[in-house]
Design a protein around this motif. Structure first.
Motif, PDB file in Angstrom:
ATOM      1  N   VAL A 152       0.746  -1.222  -0.006  1.00 53.15           N
ATOM      2  CA  VAL A 152      -0.035  -0.088  -0.031  1.00 53.15           C
ATOM      3  C   VAL A 152       0.920   1.168  -0.005  1.00 53.15           C
ATOM      4  O   VAL A 152       1.640   1.265   0.816  1.00 53.15           O
ATOM      5  N   VAL A 153       0.616   2.308  -0.882  1.00 55.91           N
ATOM      6  CA  VAL A 153       1.457   3.277  -0.975  1.00 55.91           C
ATOM      7  C   VAL A 153       0.587   4.499  -0.558  1.00 55.91           C
ATOM      8  O   VAL A 153       1.123   5.549  -0.273  1.00 55.91           O
TER       9      VAL A 153
ATOM     10  N   ALA B 204      -6.541   3.421   0.253  1.00 53.76           N
ATOM     11  CA  ALA B 204      -6.618   2.110   0.551  1.00 53.76           C
ATOM     12  C   ALA B 204      -7.718   1.481   1.393  1.00 53.76           C
ATOM     13  O   ALA B 204      -8.494   0.667   1.506  1.00 53.76           O
ATOM     14  N   VAL B 205      -8.198   2.875   2.348  1.00 52.12           N
ATOM     15  CA  VAL B 205      -9.381   2.768   3.387  1.00 52.12           C
ATOM     16  C   VAL B 205     -10.348   3.217   2.620  1.00 52.12           C
ATOM     17  O   VAL B 205     -11.636   2.756   2.932  1.00 52.12           O
TER      18      VAL B 205
ATOM     19  N   TYR C 196      -8.991  -4.036   0.317  1.00 59.97           N
ATOM     20  CA  TYR C 196      -7.988  -4.197  -0.906  1.00 59.97           C
ATOM     21  C   TYR C 196      -7.377  -5.427  -0.931  1.00 59.97           C
ATOM     22  O   TYR C 196      -6.956  -5.841  -2.126  1.00 59.97           O
ATOM     23  N   ARG C 197      -7.263  -6.259   0.020  1.00 54.00           N
ATOM     24  CA  ARG C 197      -6.510  -7.414  -0.042  1.00 54.00           C
ATOM     25  C   ARG C 197      -7.326  -8.370  -0.998  1.00 54.00           C
ATOM     26  O   ARG C 197      -6.870  -9.175  -1.783  1.00 54.00           O
TER      27      ARG C 197
ATOM     28  N   TRP D 283      -6.520   2.349  -5.843  1.00 60.26           N
ATOM     29  CA  TRP D 283      -7.033   1.742  -4.728  1.00 60.26           C
ATOM     30  C   TRP D 283      -5.738   2.023  -3.689  1.00 60.26           C
ATOM     31  O   TRP D 283      -5.603   1.657  -2.406  1.00 60.26           O
ATOM     32  N   GLY D 284      -4.735   2.688  -4.157  1.00 54.46           N
ATOM     33  CA  GLY D 284      -3.606   3.111  -3.421  1.00 54.46           C
ATOM     34  C   GLY D 284      -2.667   1.931  -3.081  1.00 54.46           C
ATOM     35  O   GLY D 284      -1.781   2.128  -2.088  1.00 54.46           O
ATOM     36  N   VAL D 285      -2.667   0.956  -4.046  1.00 59.95           N
ATOM     37  CA  VAL D 285      -1.883  -0.212  -4.110  1.00 59.95           C
ATOM     38  C   VAL D 285      -0.872  -0.324  -5.193  1.00 59.95           C
ATOM     39  O   VAL D 285      -1.240  -0.065  -6.306  1.00 59.95           O
TER      40      VAL D 285
END
Length: 354
Positions: free
Chosen positions: A95-96, A101-102, A108-109, A154-156
């Motif tokens: 996650v960056v 991601a939240v 997200y997983r 997703w910020g991933v």
């Protein structure tokens, strides 16, 4: 009065301690904190360490920023060349952007896992079996690009995707084993043929050198004998040169002899006389075909000339030369009425010549 003040002070201290305990949060080094105040995202993302939130008004979400290793379940698919395979993979991501991601995705997983499975099925359908087995680097890059495109929102960040195993049916494994064996055999035959070609060229050059020097062939023969004898075998093989066998074959063939052609004596010509001191040639006696008949002379009344039939005379070799050895008998001229000579017996005597 003093007692009431002390009780109030103790209550305030206990309330403060309770609030502090309820509001205190500890964020680890590999985590980031996302704060939601009354359900609204705060712009500030809390870093690692001790932090405080308002109990009941704010809610803190911790997001792990480490690289996550997630296995992708094995997927069954059909390749572009119609081969059923079962492929599993592994994905590395992190996650960056903790806030995205939240907020942007519920889990997200789970989202990354499902995207990896669908992308893996798509890659299987677009690729050939040979690419899955030998060209995995290109497939890994394509799979990583397919997963990373939606994961950016997703910020991933997808670090790496690896195809771990490709399972084939047993029939396909046997077919590939036969193909590999045939290819190995083909290459072995090509290498052997190339070696034979090079050896034949070298042997041809050696044969040319040996033909110029005949002694080299004998030396080579002796070297072969020495090499065979060095093994201490009970049987010694001694090869013969081909030239020697050809020479023996030519020697066994009979040489045709040219016989001199004698001219037939012409009528009326005198036979050539033998040189002095030599015996006349002995003619072989013909075998009797029927009962012996006495030789006789026949005369022809029409021609008026008498012809005497003379049987071939036998001349016995003698140690001393007879006085008439140098003389030769004249051959009578054949006439039209000359009778055919008949064979005589061995005991009959030749008739006297007239």
């Amino acid at each position: 009065m003093v007692q009431e003040l002390l009780i109030a002070l103790v209550v305030v201290i206990l309330a403060g301690l309770t609030y502090t305990v309820a509001a205190a949060r500890v964020i680890k080094q590999y985590e980031r904190g996302v704060v939601l105040r009354f359900g609204r995202l705060r712009d500030e993302v809390r870093g690692p360490g001790f932090t405080m939130v308002i109990p009941g008004a704010e809610r803190l979400r911790k997001v792990n920023m480490q690289i996550v290793t997630m296995p992708v379940p094995a997927q069954d698919g059909i390749t572009r060349d119609n081969v059923t395979v079962r492929v599993d993979a592994v994905i590395y991501f992190k996650v960056v952007d903790a806030a995205s991601a939240v907020v942007q995705v519920e889990d997200y997983r789970f989202a990354v896992s499902q995207m990896a499975q669908t992308s893996l099925r798509s890659i299987i359908g677009k690729s050939d079996l040979d690419d899955l087995l030998s060209n995995r680097e290109k497939l890994n890059q394509g799979l990583e690009l397919m997963i990373d495109s939606p994961a950016v929102g997703w910020g991933v960040q997808i670090d790496r995707v690896e195809i771990k195993d490709v399972s084939l049916p047993e029939t396909m494994k046997r077919s590939m084993a036969r193909q590999a064996e045939a290819d190995r055999e083909r290459r072995a035959r090509v290498i052997n043929a190339d070696a034979e070609l090079q050896a034949s060229k070298k042997l041809a050059q050696a044969a040319g050198e040996m033909s110029a020097q005949p002694a080299a062939l004998q030396l080579r023969l002796l070297q072969t004998v020495v090499a065979v004898a060095a093994e201490k075998n009970s049987t010694l093989v001694l090869p013969f040169p081909v030239e020697l066998l050809r020479f023996l074959e030519r020697a066994q063939q009979p040489v045709p002899q040219q016989q001199p052609v004698q001219a037939a004596p012409q009528p009326g010509a005198q036979a050539p006389s033998a040189p002095a001191g030599t015996l006349p040639p002995v003619e072989p006696e013909p075998e009797p075909e029927s009962a012996p008949e006495p030789a006789h002379a026949s005369s022809s009344s029409s021609a008026g000339a008498q012809t005497v039939e003379a049987a071939p005379s036998r001349v016995a070799p003698s140690s001393s030369a007879s006085p008439s050895a140098g003389r030769t008998a004249s051959v009578p001229k054949p006439g039209p009425s000359a009778a055919r000579p008949r064979p005589r017996s061995k005991g009959s005597k030749p008739l006297a010549r007239h």
